[in-house]
Motif scaffolding. Sequence first.
Motif, PDB file in Angstrom:
ATOM      1  N   ILE A  20       3.840  -0.242   4.888  1.00 41.31           N
ATOM      2  CA  ILE A  20       3.242   0.755   3.996  1.00 41.31           C
ATOM      3  C   ILE A  20       4.325   1.722   3.511  1.00 41.31           C
ATOM      4  O   ILE A  20       5.142   2.191   4.308  1.00 41.31           O
ATOM      5  CB  ILE A  20       2.102   1.516   4.726  1.00 41.31           C
TER       6      ILE A  20
ATOM      7  N   ASP B 237      -2.202   5.077  -2.977  1.00 37.90           N
ATOM      8  CA  ASP B 237      -3.510   4.408  -2.877  1.00 37.90           C
ATOM      9  C   ASP B 237      -4.463   5.250  -2.035  1.00 37.90           C
ATOM     10  O   ASP B 237      -5.668   5.255  -2.249  1.00 37.90           O
ATOM     11  CB  ASP B 237      -3.345   3.027  -2.229  1.00 37.90           C
TER      12      ASP B 237
ATOM     13  N   TYR C  40      -8.030   2.104   5.987  1.00 34.76           N
ATOM     14  CA  TYR C  40      -7.449   2.244   4.642  1.00 34.76           C
ATOM     15  C   TYR C  40      -7.890   1.091   3.728  1.00 34.76           C
ATOM     16  O   TYR C  40      -8.304   1.310   2.584  1.00 34.76           O
ATOM     17  CB  TYR C  40      -5.912   2.263   4.715  1.00 34.76           C
ATOM     18  N   GLU C  41      -7.797  -0.120   4.262  1.00 30.70           N
ATOM     19  CA  GLU C  41      -8.142  -1.306   3.457  1.00 30.70           C
ATOM     20  C   GLU C  41      -9.611  -1.295   3.048  1.00 30.70           C
ATOM     21  O   GLU C  41      -9.961  -1.673   1.919  1.00 30.70           O
ATOM     22  CB  GLU C  41      -7.796  -2.584   4.226  1.00 30.70           C
TER      23      GLU C  41
ATOM     24  N   MET D 265       0.849  -1.198   0.000  1.00 28.77           N
ATOM     25  CA  MET D 265       0.000   0.000   0.000  1.00 28.77           C
ATOM     26  C   MET D 265       0.884   1.247   0.000  1.00 28.77           C
ATOM     27  O   MET D 265       1.914   1.290   0.661  1.00 28.77           O
ATOM     28  CB  MET D 265      -0.901   0.005   1.249  1.00 28.77           C
TER      29      MET D 265
END
Length: 365
Positions: free
Chosen positions: A26, A85, A360-361, A1
């Motif tokens: 990340i 992202d 975030y996911e 990510m």
Amino acid sequence: MKLLLLSDSNSVHTIKWATSLAKSGIDIIIFSLAELSVKDYDNIKNINIKTLGEILSRDESTLSKLKYLKALSAIKEIIKEFQPDILHAHYASSYGLLGALSGFSPFVLSVWGSDVFSFPLKSPLHKFILKYNLKKADKILSTSHVMAKETKLYTNKEIEVTPFGVDMEQFKPMEVKSLFEKDNIVIGTLKALETKYGIEYLIRAFKIVSEKYSNLPLKLLIVGGGSLELELKQLVKDLKIDNKTIFTGKIPFVEVPIYHNMLSLFVSVSQSESFGVAIIEASSCAKPVVVSNVGGLPEVVEDGVSGFVVPPKNPQETAEAIEKLALDKNLRERIGKNGRERVKNLYNWSDNVRQMIGIYEELLK
């Protein structure tokens, strides 16, 4: 990510979020309006810092329209090259505006305090800017419920509470080389020496307790620097408690757990505060706490269980709470133990980081 953070790279909050998220694998670029002045990111390969190179505070009045255009241009260039992202702006006004104007999605916006408590009250334009930024956000986050409630005045969107907890392995009860004798009862605080943190009321409360119990080895420890340092040192002299008081000045963050562990009890009687990180740190070190009934402080302390909640600007009631704890070692231990358990359940940093990654996911699904 890949994550693009718009935030002050020198802020301890930014440092903690970025370094912890980087440890989870990340890749991060932090875009900061101010020039980098800390070394916390050294040797962390998956964090890159980009700055506008301005020397400024978070006060939006210091940012001219020209600087905003320059910053926005730089952010758009980073987006083009880095292809993040997620874009996450910390602070809903200045960095929030840059995030909103970038047009990037998913755009996460974290409110910090003055950006929702005072910024929108400055003028109708300031209020419009905050509402615009919140409208553009795909997800809005707040560190406390009281701040989330304030933010709801400017948006109909759901606000998720993401506590800014502590590393319980770093902040834990431990034997340290103390500035005090073993039998001393050390009352103190770790705060910036500024008006909003009410250090004056702690000092006056300590005077009341130490005068009443002159036979007890009571000591006062004030850890932190700030604009009121000379004034507070003079107050301590005027009250004739300078022989019982130590001012340390500003200390490095790595030493914070050491000073917490020198205390018998922690006091934070702020006049305003959106969230009490220092209180959570003290509780994590199993120290009983006394806090004022303002902002997010009553949220982090269960009154009578993990500490005592007192009215702000009230040395007498603060003194009474200090007295209860100072006179009863068993009570101090019990309340301290309850506090650490509360931190474990609500403010464990590893849980907070997992929650943020989960947010975030979810946005990327």
